[in-house]
Design a protein around this motif. Structure first.
Motif, PDB file in Angstrom:
ATOM      1  N   THR A 107      66.714  39.127  44.886  1.00  0.00           N
ATOM      2  CA  THR A 107      66.246  38.082  43.975  1.00  0.00           C
ATOM      3  C   THR A 107      64.768  37.804  44.223  1.00  0.00           C
ATOM      4  O   THR A 107      64.292  37.844  45.365  1.00  0.00           O
ATOM      5  CB  THR A 107      67.038  36.772  44.158  1.00  0.00           C
ATOM      6  N   LYS A 108      64.094  37.519  43.136  1.00  0.00           N
ATOM      7  CA  LYS A 108      62.648  37.312  43.154  1.00  0.00           C
ATOM      8  C   LYS A 108      62.272  36.105  44.026  1.00  0.00           C
ATOM      9  O   LYS A 108      63.021  35.126  44.085  1.00  0.00           O
ATOM     10  CB  LYS A 108      62.230  37.058  41.704  1.00  0.00           C
ATOM     11  N   VAL A 109      61.125  36.192  44.684  1.00  0.00           N
ATOM     12  CA  VAL A 109      60.557  35.015  45.357  1.00  0.00           C
ATOM     13  C   VAL A 109      59.492  34.462  44.416  1.00  0.00           C
ATOM     14  O   VAL A 109      58.611  35.214  43.963  1.00  0.00           O
ATOM     15  CB  VAL A 109      59.920  35.388  46.711  1.00  0.00           C
ATOM     16  N   SER A 110      59.559  33.188  44.119  1.00  0.00           N
ATOM     17  CA  SER A 110      58.625  32.623  43.139  1.00  0.00           C
ATOM     18  C   SER A 110      57.221  32.442  43.731  1.00  0.00           C
ATOM     19  O   SER A 110      57.062  32.333  44.955  1.00  0.00           O
ATOM     20  CB  SER A 110      59.145  31.271  42.644  1.00  0.00           C
ATOM     21  N   GLY A 111      56.252  32.438  42.851  1.00  0.00           N
ATOM     22  CA  GLY A 111      54.891  32.092  43.259  1.00  0.00           C
ATOM     23  C   GLY A 111      54.092  33.191  43.929  1.00  0.00           C
ATOM     24  O   GLY A 111      53.058  32.932  44.544  1.00  0.00           O
ATOM     25  N   LEU A 112      54.552  34.450  43.816  1.00  0.00           N
ATOM     26  CA  LEU A 112      53.806  35.532  44.484  1.00  0.00           C
ATOM     27  C   LEU A 112      52.698  36.108  43.597  1.00  0.00           C
ATOM     28  O   LEU A 112      51.819  36.811  44.084  1.00  0.00           O
ATOM     29  CB  LEU A 112      54.758  36.657  44.915  1.00  0.00           C
ATOM     30  N   TYR A 113      52.758  35.813  42.283  1.00  0.00           N
ATOM     31  CA  TYR A 113      51.761  36.383  41.365  1.00  0.00           C
ATOM     32  C   TYR A 113      51.081  35.277  40.561  1.00  0.00           C
ATOM     33  O   TYR A 113      51.737  34.357  40.092  1.00  0.00           O
ATOM     34  CB  TYR A 113      52.436  37.365  40.398  1.00  0.00           C
ATOM     35  N   ASP A 114      49.771  35.400  40.432  1.00  0.00           N
ATOM     36  CA  ASP A 114      49.009  34.449  39.625  1.00  0.00           C
ATOM     37  C   ASP A 114      48.034  35.249  38.756  1.00  0.00           C
ATOM     38  O   ASP A 114      47.142  35.931  39.290  1.00  0.00           O
ATOM     39  CB  ASP A 114      48.251  33.497  40.568  1.00  0.00           C
ATOM     40  N   ALA A 115      48.221  35.164  37.441  1.00  0.00           N
ATOM     41  CA  ALA A 115      47.384  35.954  36.519  1.00  0.00           C
ATOM     42  C   ALA A 115      45.904  35.615  36.676  1.00  0.00           C
ATOM     43  O   ALA A 115      45.035  36.459  36.423  1.00  0.00           O
ATOM     44  CB  ALA A 115      47.840  35.710  35.086  1.00  0.00           C
ATOM     45  N   ASP A 116      45.590  34.402  37.127  1.00  0.00           N
ATOM     46  CA  ASP A 116      44.176  34.025  37.293  1.00  0.00           C
ATOM     47  C   ASP A 116      43.501  34.862  38.391  1.00  0.00           C
ATOM     48  O   ASP A 116      42.307  35.152  38.313  1.00  0.00           O
ATOM     49  CB  ASP A 116      44.062  32.539  37.670  1.00  0.00           C
ATOM     50  N   VAL A 117      44.259  35.242  39.425  1.00  0.00           N
ATOM     51  CA  VAL A 117      43.675  36.066  40.499  1.00  0.00           C
ATOM     52  C   VAL A 117      43.328  37.452  39.943  1.00  0.00           C
ATOM     53  O   VAL A 117      42.290  38.034  40.282  1.00  0.00           O
ATOM     54  CB  VAL A 117      44.637  36.185  41.699  1.00  0.00           C
ATOM     55  N   ALA A 118      44.214  37.952  39.064  1.00  0.00           N
ATOM     56  CA  ALA A 118      43.978  39.281  38.493  1.00  0.00           C
ATOM     57  C   ALA A 118      42.698  39.322  37.660  1.00  0.00           C
ATOM     58  O   ALA A 118      42.130  40.390  37.427  1.00  0.00           O
ATOM     59  CB  ALA A 118      45.180  39.689  37.644  1.00  0.00           C
ATOM     60  N   GLU A 119      42.214  38.166  37.225  1.00  0.00           N
ATOM     61  CA  GLU A 119      41.004  38.103  36.400  1.00  0.00           C
ATOM     62  C   GLU A 119      39.722  37.972  37.227  1.00  0.00           C
ATOM     63  O   GLU A 119      38.622  38.047  36.689  1.00  0.00           O
ATOM     64  CB  GLU A 119      41.088  36.887  35.453  1.00  0.00           C
ATOM     65  N   VAL A 120      39.861  37.739  38.523  1.00  0.00           N
ATOM     66  CA  VAL A 120      38.662  37.522  39.359  1.00  0.00           C
ATOM     67  C   VAL A 120      37.851  38.814  39.459  1.00  0.00           C
ATOM     68  O   VAL A 120      38.398  39.880  39.735  1.00  0.00           O
ATOM     69  CB  VAL A 120      39.062  37.024  40.773  1.00  0.00           C
ATOM     70  N   GLY A 121      36.550  38.710  39.228  1.00  0.00           N
ATOM     71  CA  GLY A 121      35.670  39.879  39.300  1.00  0.00           C
ATOM     72  C   GLY A 121      34.664  39.770  40.434  1.00  0.00           C
ATOM     73  O   GLY A 121      34.687  38.796  41.208  1.00  0.00           O
ATOM     74  N   VAL A 122      33.786  40.759  40.531  1.00  0.00           N
ATOM     75  CA  VAL A 122      32.834  40.807  41.647  1.00  0.00           C
ATOM     76  C   VAL A 122      31.876  39.611  41.658  1.00  0.00           C
ATOM     77  O   VAL A 122      31.494  39.126  42.721  1.00  0.00           O
ATOM     78  CB  VAL A 122      32.016  42.127  41.668  1.00  0.00           C
ATOM     79  N   ASP A 123      31.500  39.135  40.455  1.00  0.00           N
ATOM     80  CA  ASP A 123      30.584  37.987  40.416  1.00  0.00           C
ATOM     81  C   ASP A 123      31.230  36.751  41.037  1.00  0.00           C
ATOM     82  O   ASP A 123      30.566  35.972  41.721  1.00  0.00           O
ATOM     83  CB  ASP A 123      30.177  37.671  38.971  1.00  0.00           C
TER      84      ASP A 123
END
Lengths: 451, 471
Positions: A107-123
């Motif tokens: 069963t999944k553990v909640s809270g392991l993924y956040d789409a906002d982190v995936a958007e973070v860039g080098v700047d």
């Protein structure tokens, strides 16, 4: 990359292995994309971008095991790698305990993924890093950041096997760290370190700020350190020292591989008292949003929360599938197979949690006592015997109610005796790098040597 | 390798500004035999290209696991974007270290620099390597009824590198690093003790087993585990100690070497501002070399560093005076000196950092027996466990074996000893240096955000330090 694609890669490798003559096979793959800003000598130094897929293939041929791991992405190379794993198994002696687990419900553990982190860039990592440096400089100009980093990572893991295990997971991680020391005139204080780590982007600035506060406090506290005293007496291990010194020795001793190989002093002690009754320790792979959390372990088995020590009584050893088979009598994996796609499964813990006590951290040493506060421990611990001897870092000598920083102070003893010398547990607990949630511990009658 | 060098050269020719392109392929094999079972037999392949761009005072780094022109050029674009992001914040540094805007010209390597041993190790079959590890493990368990378990690990790393920079480096090399570790665990009346031996080299098995054959290492590990069973504990406190080459190696690497890495120096290590100052007794000359001085095979050998700089020998302390730090191209430019070939990256996706290679103390003129005979009260220490050092120069090493010395004679063995002190103070106290020399940390890995294969060693030395023991 999608987790479906990663699982397809695993299935392809398993199928190729079967065609190449493997009786059983397990493939695990991980994909990771990260942006990272490195700090060096108090400045933003390098900004980095990376992406990689790594796979690991375990094959069983006639009771023998072979393993290959690679980061190739060319399908035409896969058959070559599979053949290498099979050839490796063919020349390796048989081992009756080698095998793959049957699937179990994950069963999944909640809270392991956040789409906002995936958007973070080098700047953004560069900006966070610059803000972190400025914050440390504003807090105390004597504190130098020797190195550090701010990173944002998206990762996926998948695993498939001939026994029918098929699992995948996506997660994110924000991480910021600083390593350095305070310098005042000609005086250089001890290195220290702190970090902020989270699965989420939101609120990460505040976590960085708190980590900077802790880092600066620890670095500056080391200035003015002088010689200590030699004596036998009480010491207090800070939460950092508990997490980095005491718990690893305990966990080594409860890993079933060490128990089986005669390398654990706790081998015959299951169900017995091995520590003071003040000590309860949990292993937990399922903390929601936890940085050490995962729905499944390195073999695709579900992770759990379980007591390792309960009021000082040894509750369990930790098993992966191999060790469970070696133990026999229907023993099953405890979901403690550790490792990555680049390695064979081993045995280890997830996040460790020590139950809080009743003593305020500030009251762990009485005004009339002589004692040493161990901020960190830098030393050798023999995991087989439990003997330890090492230097106290970020250490203080408390005497007649006065607390002063000390250097060249060593503590020595045996970790497994120390577990029974614990006389107080603080009610406050600290999260240490997402790996442990621990209080401070006071231990009696410890050998302290000063230079 | 030649093909990779050619590909990198063609791509570099199309670039503007400073670009460094590094191809790195690594194949590692690992075998683990434990208590009579081959528990691990695995192969690891990892290859790719790491690129660095230096522009506007900022570094950008990107890596790709795809070794083709399109992927590498894409990585260069990512590195350019990253360099721009970095340059925008490089003023966030302290005024003491203003951004450097370009890298000065320096001597850069051009050519093929393959190291010996590759064909020999590749030609040995997996069966032969499994048989060696299995036999050595069995040898230890058979040594005594008190040996409760044993293990043997054999690793080998094949590396293939090509480094091209837009300002003239064009170098490639291949090398192999084998390692062997043995451990015996003895038990008596519920008390456990361990004996460990480890060797590592750059080269073939003749280099790996230069100082001792595998059987001798296994016998020594089993004997140490048995001898330590009955051993008492050392008395803690300041003491005269004779350090074996393995401990000298740990001392010069951990306690001195790290403090003279120029990035640590810039951050304010104890070695900052000490060039030209006396930091050790005049018996001490300390070096770090990409080559294997005194005899072949040191485990940290590299012909060229990961910036394309020849990895020559650097004297750090000469006759007790600090004369040089260890540099990358960037730090050398900041200090106004030539780079020393110490920029190293663990894998293609790692950026080069200032790291040691083979670090050692030069031998002296005395016999070990003579040094022991002239020691009234102290310890002889051998067998390094782990080690750490601090910005202050304070270090801590675990020691496997410590023999008591009384009135010039070796006495009983004691266990659980830790050696500590302030590095430069300990070096100031060196009053005897033997004529022996041994590389003895070749199985070791140094950690600094990323691992590095290093080696260290030297002669026997006598000095004063703090021993951790019982009160």
């Amino acid at each position: 990359m999608k987790d479906r694609n990663l699982l397809d890669l695993c299935s392809t490798l398993v199928e190729l292995a079967r065609k190449a003559g493997a009786d059983h096979a397990e493939a695990t793959a991980s994909w990771e994309r990260a942006v990272e800003t490195h700090l060096e000598n108090g400045a933003v130094h390098t900004v980095q971008s990376r992406e990689e897929t790594i796979y690991g293939l375990r094959v069983m041929v006639g009771g023998s095991q072979g393993f290959v791991t690679a980061n190739d992405s060319e399908p035409e190379v896969f058959a070559k790698r599979v053949a290498e794993a099979v050839a490796c198994a063919r020349v390796t002696p048989k081992d009756a305990w080698v095998g793959l687990p049957d699937p179990e419900a994950v069963t999944k553990v909640s809270g392991l993924y956040d789409a906002d982190v995936a958007e973070v860039g080098v700047d953004e990592t560069a900006q966070l890093a610059a803000t972190m440096l400025a914050h440390i400089r504003d807090l105390d100009s004597r504190v130098r950041v020797d190195s550090g980093s701010v990173s944002a990572t998206v990762s996926m893991t998948a695993l498939a096997s001939t026994t029918g295990v098929a699992v995948s997971q996506i997660s994110t991680l924000m991480d910021a760290s600083a390593f350095g020391m305070a310098v005042s005139g000609d005086e250089v204080a001890s290195f220290d370190y702190d970090n902020a780590i989270s699965r989420r982007r939101r609120g990460f600035e505040e976590e960085i700020s708190a980590a900077c506060d802790r880092f600066v406090t620890k670095c500056a506290a080391g200035l003015g350190a002088t010689a200590g005293l030699s004596f036998r007496g009480p010491i207090v291990l800070s939460p950092d020292a508990v997490a980095e010194f005491l718990l690893p020795a305990l966990i080594d001793a409860v890993c079933a591989d060490n128990v089986r190989k005669g390398r654990s002093p706790l081998a015959e002690r299951l169900g017995q008292r091995v520590a003071t009754s003040l000590l309860t320790v949990w292993d937990d792979g399922r903390v929601p949003g936890g940085v050490s959390s995962s729905a499944f372990d390195r073999e695709g088995m579900p992770t759990r929360r379980r007591a390792v020590l309960s009021n000082g009584l040894l509750q369990t050893f930790l098993f992966n599938h191999y060790e469970a088979r070696a133990k026999g009598n229907g023993t099953r994996s405890t979901g403690n197979a550790t490792g990555s796609a680049a390695s064979l499964p081993t045995v280890g813990s997830h996040r460790l949690e020590v139950d809080p006590g009743t003593t305020a951290m500030a009251d762990m040493i009485a005004r009339s006592e002589r004692a040493v506060w161990v901020g960190r421990y830098s030393g050798a611990t023999n995991p087989v015997t439990g003997e330890f001897s090492g230097v106290v870092k970020n250490g203080f000598l408390i005497e007649n109610g006065v607390r002063r920083p000390v250097r060249e102070v060593l503590i020595a003893g045996n970790v497994f005796e120390l577990l029974n010398q614990i006389s107080a547990v603080s009610r406050e607990r600290h999260d240490v790098g997402g790996q442990a949630l621990v209080p401070a511990l006071r231990a009696e009658d410890v050998s302290v040597t000063a230079g | 390798m030649i093909a990779a060098l050619e590909l990198l050269r063609e791509i570099a020719a199309r670039q503007d500004g400073f670009v460094e392109i590094r191809y790195h392929a690594k194949t590692s094999r690992s075998l683990g035999v434990d208590k009579g079972k081959v528990e691990r037999s695995q192969v690891r392949h990892r290859k790719g290209v790491g690129v660095r761009v230096f522009a506007g005072g900022g570094w950008g780094f990107a890596s790709t696991g795809q070794v083709d022109a399109v992927s590498i050029e894409r990585a260069i674009q990512l590195a350019r974007t990253a360099a721009k992001a970095c340059a925008g914040h490089s003023s966030a540094g302290s005024a003491k270290h203003p951004p450097l805007m370009s890298l000065p010209a320096c001597t850069l390597a051009r050519g093929i620099f393959d190291q010996p041993g590759l064909e020999e190790i590749a030609a040995r079959s997996l069966e032969e390597k499994i048989a060696m590890a299995t036999n050595l493990e069995a040898h230890m368990r058979g040594a005594s009824s008190t040996i409760r378990s044993a293990s043997c690990t054999y690793n080998e790393i094949f590396e293939d590198k090509a480094i091209v920079t837009t300002d003239g480096a064009e170098a490639a090399f291949r090398l192999v690093r084998p390692e062997l570790r043995v451990q015996a665990v003895a038990e008596k009346d519920g008390q456990l003790s361990t004996g460990n031996e480890a060797v590592g080299a750059t080269g073939g098995w003749d280099c790996l087993f230069h100082s001792a054959a595998g059987e001798a290492l296994a016998e020594r590990a089993a004997k140490t585990a048995q001898d330590l069973l009955g051993a008492g504990h050392a008395e803690g406190g300041r003491s005269v100690v004779i350090l074996a080459p393995s401990i000298v190696g740990l001392l010069v690497h951990e306690a001195i070497g790290h403090t003279v890495e120029a990035d640590f120096v810039q951050a304010g290590s104890v070695a900052a501002g000490k060039i030209g100052h006396r930091v050790a007794s005049d018996l001490v000359t300390l070096c770090d070399s990409g080559g294997s001085e005194h005899y072949l095979g040191a485990g940290g050998t590299i012909p060229v560093d990961d910036e394309g700089v020849p990895a020559s020998r650097t004297t750090i302390i000469k006759d007790g005076i600090l004369v040089s730090y260890l540099h990358s191209r960037e730090s050398a430019a900041r200090f106004g000196v030539a780079p020393t070939g110490n920029a190293r990256a663990w894998e293609y996706s790692d950026q080069p950092l200032i790291r040691m290679r083979n670090t050692y103390l030069e031998p002296g003129s005395q016999d070990l027996d003579e040094i022991i005979a002239n020691t009234r009260d102290g310890y002889l220490l051998d067998g390094p466990r782990n080690g750490q050092a601090d910005a202050t120069g304070e270090f801590m090493f675990g020691v496997q074996e410590a023999w008591r010395i009384r009135d010039g004679k070796l006495g009983e063995l004691v266990r659980g000893v830790t050696l500590s002190g302030i590095a430069f103070e300990v070096l100031q106290s060196v009053d005897a240096v033997s004529r022996d020399f041994r590389w003895d940390l070749g199985a070791g890995y140094c950690g600094k955000g990323q691992p590095a294969k290093v080696d260290a060693g030297g002669p026997y030395i006598r000095c004063r330090a703090l021993l951790g023991g019982e009160q």
